[in-house]
Design a protein around this motif. Sequence first.
Motif, PDB file in Angstrom:
ATOM      1  N   LYS A 132     -89.374  10.889  83.056  1.00 27.51           N
ATOM      2  CA  LYS A 132     -89.565  11.394  81.683  1.00 27.51           C
ATOM      3  C   LYS A 132     -89.110  10.315  80.727  1.00 27.51           C
ATOM      4  O   LYS A 132     -88.013   9.775  80.897  1.00 27.51           O
ATOM      5  CB  LYS A 132     -88.701  12.648  81.500  1.00 27.51           C
TER       6      LYS A 132
ATOM      7  N   LYS B 180     -75.827  12.055  75.519  1.00 22.72           N
ATOM      8  CA  LYS B 180     -75.509  10.886  74.707  1.00 22.72           C
ATOM      9  C   LYS B 180     -75.147  11.318  73.286  1.00 22.72           C
ATOM     10  O   LYS B 180     -75.491  12.414  72.853  1.00 22.72           O
ATOM     11  CB  LYS B 180     -76.733   9.938  74.667  1.00 22.72           C
TER      12      LYS B 180
ATOM     13  N   GLU C 186     -89.179   8.915  76.369  1.00 22.14           N
ATOM     14  CA  GLU C 186     -89.373   9.314  74.973  1.00 22.14           C
ATOM     15  C   GLU C 186     -89.775   8.084  74.169  1.00 22.14           C
ATOM     16  O   GLU C 186     -89.408   6.960  74.510  1.00 22.14           O
ATOM     17  CB  GLU C 186     -88.079   9.904  74.399  1.00 22.14           C
TER      18      GLU C 186
ATOM     19  N   ASP D 216     -84.781   6.151  73.976  1.00 27.31           N
ATOM     20  CA  ASP D 216     -83.953   6.956  74.874  1.00 27.31           C
ATOM     21  C   ASP D 216     -83.512   6.150  76.104  1.00 27.31           C
ATOM     22  O   ASP D 216     -82.996   5.053  75.923  1.00 27.31           O
ATOM     23  CB  ASP D 216     -84.696   8.245  75.249  1.00 27.31           C
TER      24      ASP D 216
HETATM   25 MG   LIG Z   1     -82.010  13.533  76.596  1.00 29.89          MG
END
Ligand SMILES: [Mg+2]
Lengths: 235, 235
Positions: free
Chosen positions: B177, B13, B179, B192
């Motif tokens: 995962k 990104k 963030e 994120d």
């Molecule tokens: Mg990343």
Amino acid sequence: MEKLEQLYEGKAKKVFKTEDPNEFIIAYKDDATAFNGEKKGSIMGKGVINNKMTELIFTMLAEKGIPTHFIKLLSDSEQLVKAVTIFPLEVIIRNTAAGSVCKRLGLEEGKKLKTPIFEFCYKNDDFGDPMINDSHIIAMELATAKEIETIRDMTYKINDILKPYFFEKGINLIDFKIEFGKTNDGQIVLADEISPDTCRFWDVNTNEKLDKDRFRRDLGNVEGAYVEMLKRVQS
Amino acid sequence: MEKLEQLYEGKAKKVFKTEDPNEFIIAYKDDATAFNGEKKGSIMGKGVINNKMTELIFTMLAEKGIPTHFIKLLSDSEQLVKAVTIFPLEVIIRNTAAGSVCKRLGLEEGKKLKTPIFEFCYKNDDFGDPMINDSHIIAMELATAKEIETIRDMTYKINDILKPYFFEKGINLIDFKIEFGKTNDGQIVLADEISPDTCRFWDVNTNEKLDKDRFRRDLGNVEGAYVEMLKRVQS
Ligand SMILES: [Mg+2]
Ligand SMILES: Nc1ncnc2c1ncn2[C@@H]1O[C@H](COP(=O)(O)OP(=O)(O)O)[C@@H](O)[C@H]1O
Ligand SMILES: Nc1ncnc2c1ncn2[C@@H]1O[C@H](COP(=O)(O)OP(=O)(O)O)[C@@H](O)[C@H]1O
Ligand SMILES: [Mg+2]
């Protein structure tokens, strides 16, 4: 008390049964290994020194309220201990960054940490003692949440005792690795050893390393460092 | 809202400033990397799919009480988000063992865990995102004890929402995962993305992998998996 069947030969010690199912004999060896067994050697007099130093430190810790496996010395290189089932955990405290943690996280070797780092590693040579946390321990059923709490509390308490104990002897306790076990009647006790094999000891004035890093990093005078550390502990 | 200065280009990104200091624009790319950048490629349509999927999932999570950075979609591949300072932490939950944890600890891939594994990694490409724990985070001042508690609690809550959400769509949520960041006014929010780049999704019936592992492991039909996952989330 006599040694019966050998239960286990590790990298630095042998464990023997005795006629009492609640007591084992640990025989300390001069053998030294590093980097998960990749480097092998021998440090003359190490077995005798580590046996004696563990006696002195475990006795001191017991006086300060830490339950340990230590019962008594049997000879220069042997001690009688409570038989325990070892938790397959290496329990590490780091007061100053040194060794693996510096490479892994980019910390500067010798940097005093603002707060201690506490690590669990899975004691398993096949996997190189990988770092784990509470959730791995619980998921893998290596210990319960309550046992983890007991072990963590005892470890911080041990650090709080050992730091000033060594500092009085002119030693900075950089880090250490300990092990815990459960006795046949279910008590969690400090087991294994506390010695220059399992701690980093740096002279307060010169930062000279007085521990197994002299062997790991080929710094010379390995035996001298072990002798010096025993002298400091006996002082 | 227009894109101003590019603040950061990551692996998947780009992040842009806007005229509002409290809002950023995230532009999703088709670029794909794996194994800490060792493997590089491109997955056609991924940017559009991950942008859309993150919108849908973050909106659903917000409805269930999880504060997130998501504000609104701007285009097929762009979304407006709250500007945050990202905690340099990858926060991982594993419901079933897969990937790195299997090699590291000898767990069988596909083994459902008795309790979820929760991991923090230090988000730092130079060190390969090494696993750390609360004590490293505090010693390195990556977050405070209180912030860690908030992040851990939110992460378990997110897992408790996502697991049944995906299961209804015929997907086993193996691991993910996420963030977290802190907004300019000090709120900790989920930031994120949540997408096939950042989760392992296995079809409930066939165990077919519908995530980035198809790219990592050269399993073929990578694009198809991303399309299928978006369809499931939209269903
Ligand atoms: Mg990343
Ligand atoms: N009181 C005890 N009862 C049973 N086992 C013990 C006790 N204290 C230590 N041990 C175990 O004995 C072994 C000691 O030998 P060591 O040479 O250090 O082994 P290793 O190479 O596995 O570290 C270790 O596996 C340690 O966990
Ligand atoms: N709301 C936000 N504000 C600021 N940065 C963010 C926000 N959401 C995500 N980011 C950061 O933007 C970057 C997204 O790009 P990505 O390609 O995933 O980067 P990376 O390769 O570092 O993972 C990441 O570093 C992520 O932490
Ligand atoms: Mg040992």
